[in-house]
Motif scaffolding. Structure first.
Motif, PDB file in Angstrom:
ATOM      1  N   GLN A 198       0.826  -1.204   0.000  1.00 30.85           N
ATOM      2  CA  GLN A 198       0.000   0.000   0.000  1.00 30.85           C
ATOM      3  C   GLN A 198       0.871   1.270   0.000  1.00 30.85           C
ATOM      4  N   ARG A 199       1.896   1.275   0.850  1.00 32.61           N
ATOM      5  CA  ARG A 199       2.791   2.439   0.912  1.00 32.61           C
ATOM      6  C   ARG A 199       3.519   2.642  -0.406  1.00 32.61           C
ATOM      7  N   ALA A 200       3.960   1.528  -1.017  1.00 33.30           N
ATOM      8  CA  ALA A 200       4.692   1.632  -2.276  1.00 33.30           C
ATOM      9  C   ALA A 200       3.812   2.221  -3.375  1.00 33.30           C
ATOM     10  N   VAL A 201       2.564   1.775  -3.423  1.00 37.86           N
ATOM     11  CA  VAL A 201       1.650   2.270  -4.449  1.00 37.86           C
ATOM     12  C   VAL A 201       1.293   3.737  -4.210  1.00 37.86           C
ATOM     13  N   GLU A 202       1.104   4.094  -2.947  1.00 39.22           N
ATOM     14  CA  GLU A 202       0.667   5.455  -2.618  1.00 39.22           C
ATOM     15  C   GLU A 202       1.798   6.480  -2.647  1.00 39.22           C
ATOM     16  N   THR A 203       3.014   6.046  -2.237  1.00 31.38           N
ATOM     17  CA  THR A 203       4.097   7.020  -2.053  1.00 31.38           C
ATOM     18  C   THR A 203       5.319   6.765  -2.924  1.00 31.38           C
ATOM     19  N   GLN A 227      11.866   0.738  -0.002  1.00 34.48           N
ATOM     20  CA  GLN A 227      12.620  -0.092   0.919  1.00 34.48           C
ATOM     21  C   GLN A 227      11.739  -1.040   1.723  1.00 34.48           C
ATOM     22  N   GLY A 228      10.617  -0.528   2.250  1.00 35.17           N
ATOM     23  CA  GLY A 228       9.735  -1.392   3.022  1.00 35.17           C
ATOM     24  C   GLY A 228       9.201  -2.549   2.204  1.00 35.17           C
ATOM     25  N   LEU A 229       8.990  -2.309   0.919  1.00 28.47           N
ATOM     26  CA  LEU A 229       8.518  -3.365   0.031  1.00 28.47           C
ATOM     27  C   LEU A 229       9.613  -4.392  -0.227  1.00 28.47           C
ATOM     28  N   LEU A 230      10.810  -3.932  -0.476  1.00 27.05           N
ATOM     29  CA  LEU A 230      11.929  -4.853  -0.718  1.00 27.05           C
ATOM     30  C   LEU A 230      12.188  -5.753   0.484  1.00 27.05           C
ATOM     31  N   ASP A 231      11.916  -5.236   1.672  1.00 29.16           N
ATOM     32  CA  ASP A 231      12.157  -6.015   2.886  1.00 29.16           C
ATOM     33  C   ASP A 231      11.246  -7.234   2.999  1.00 29.16           C
ATOM     34  N   VAL A 277       9.688  -6.329  -9.286  1.00 28.97           N
ATOM     35  CA  VAL A 277       8.325  -6.194  -8.781  1.00 28.97           C
ATOM     36  C   VAL A 277       8.164  -4.897  -7.991  1.00 28.97           C
ATOM     37  N   ALA A 278       9.160  -4.569  -7.163  1.00 29.12           N
ATOM     38  CA  ALA A 278       9.089  -3.342  -6.370  1.00 29.12           C
ATOM     39  C   ALA A 278       9.042  -2.113  -7.270  1.00 29.12           C
ATOM     40  N   ARG A 279       9.864  -2.102  -8.314  1.00 30.99           N
ATOM     41  CA  ARG A 279       9.869  -0.944  -9.215  1.00 30.99           C
ATOM     42  C   ARG A 279       8.549  -0.813  -9.962  1.00 30.99           C
ATOM     43  N   LEU A 280       7.964  -1.941 -10.345  1.00 33.50           N
ATOM     44  CA  LEU A 280       6.666  -1.891 -11.018  1.00 33.50           C
ATOM     45  C   LEU A 280       5.629  -1.220 -10.133  1.00 33.50           C
ATOM     46  N   LEU A 281       5.592  -1.623  -8.851  1.00 35.62           N
ATOM     47  CA  LEU A 281       4.594  -1.072  -7.934  1.00 35.62           C
ATOM     48  C   LEU A 281       4.877   0.387  -7.587  1.00 35.62           C
ATOM     49  N   ALA A 282       6.162   0.723  -7.450  1.00 34.62           N
ATOM     50  CA  ALA A 282       6.506   2.048  -6.950  1.00 34.62           C
ATOM     51  C   ALA A 282       6.615   3.106  -8.039  1.00 34.62           C
ATOM     52  N   VAL A 283       7.113   2.736  -9.214  1.00 33.01           N
ATOM     53  CA  VAL A 283       7.361   3.766 -10.235  1.00 33.01           C
ATOM     54  C   VAL A 283       6.862   3.375 -11.616  1.00 33.01           C
TER      55      VAL A 283
END
Length: 311
Positions: free
Chosen positions: A194-199, A203-207, A236-242
């Motif tokens: 949720q944080r990755a998508v919103e903001t 890092q929290g996602l990668l963890d 996957v993290a980059r897809l969600l975040a950026v």
């Protein structure tokens, strides 16, 4: 006027239909869950239930010893017919095919076996079984029917059903998630998503992503989605975040809400106030190993209200 003479219904006819309706309604949620687990499609499950009702309404109830078992037999047979048709449709599906997600009540998670059986991860495992294997596994492992009952439902001998059940159980065991995740771990994972998508915070996602995590998205050729699985925590993290998900959301005003999807925590994504998709995750040993993002509008019709599932 058509000139056709309608046969008047008698009190006996009305009483039989009342009894048939009462039995069908009493077992409807169970039948829906059974058929949904066999098909992976709520829309097709509803069609099969309609077919089941039409067949059931014509049955002489005086010859039925166990109404639940009889209804399960009808529903299973109709589901198997539908599944073979769906298999041909899915061969031409654009991009990865994912099950149709359900918005479920929080108490579904209290029945651990039921929640596991309707989870997106399990439904994808069941997709790797043949039609009869899938029906036998669901009837035996989820609904705990005996081999004689299952034999009547799938048109095989009890001995053959026993062999199919053993083979299907081994197949599923080799592919289902290894290690359990607590509700707190699963919720923490969804909060990181949720944080990755919103903001865009990575890092929290990668963890909480496993190194070999796999992301699948289903747009059905209608909505922007991945055309093939995406593998690896960084990807996957980059897809969600950026990635495109954030770009599309930025244009229309995105909101992300934590909800119950298929018996477990999931994310409901809205863009411009309209439902855009849902995300469910697969957890193993505290890490996310699978992320399932459904955007196909035809698969989001059950997200507006809770669907009752039972066994």
């Amino acid at each position: 006027m058509s000139g056709r003479t309608e046969r008047p219904t008698s009190p006996a006819d009305d009483g039989r239909l009342d009894a048939a309706t009462e039995a069908f309604v009493a077992h409807r949620n169970l039948l829906f869950t059974l058929v949904y687990e066999i098909l992976g499609s709520a829309t097709d499950a509803e069609d099969v239930l309609q077919e089941t009702w039409l067949l059931w309404a014509g049955v002489d109830l005086g010859t039925v010893l166990d109404r639940r078992a009889y209804l399960i037999r009808i529903a299973t047979r109709q589901a198997l017919k539908r599944l073979r048709t769906l298999g041909r449709r899915r061969e031409s599906y654009v991009g990865p095919w994912l099950p149709e997600p359900l918005l479920t009540a929080p108490d579904v998670a209290d029945d651990v076996e039921l929640a596991d059986s309707v989870s997106m991860a399990m439904l994808l495992v069941l997709e790797t079984l043949g039609p009869t294997e899938r029906a036998v596994f669901v009837l035996r492992e989820v609904f705990v029917l005996d081999y004689d009952e299952i034999a009547g439902a799938v048109g095989k001998s009890p001995a053959t059903v026993r062999q199919i059940a053993h083979r299907a159980r081994a197949h599923v065991a080799a592919r289902r998630p290894r290690g359990t995740a607590s509700p707190a771990e699963t919720r923490a994972a969804l909060e990181a998503f949720q944080r990755a998508v919103e903001t865009g915070e990575l890092q929290g996602l990668l963890d909480i992503l496993a190194p070999d995590v796999v992301a699948l998205s289903d747009g059905g050729g209608v909505r922007h989605a991945l055309l093939r699985p995406l593998v690896g925590a960084g990807n996957v993290a980059r897809l969600l975040a950026v990635g495109w998900w954030r770009r599309e959301g930025a244009r229309g005003g995105r909101s992300v809400e934590m909800v119950q999807i298929n018996g477990g925590p999931g994310l409901l994504v809205r863009i411009g106030g309209e439902v855009d998709g849902v995300v469910a995750v697969r957890m193993e040993n505290g890490y996310v190993t699978g992320a399932y993002h459904v955007r196909n509008p035809e698969k989001l019709s059950r997200i507006g209200q809770e669907t009752a599932v039972s066994r």
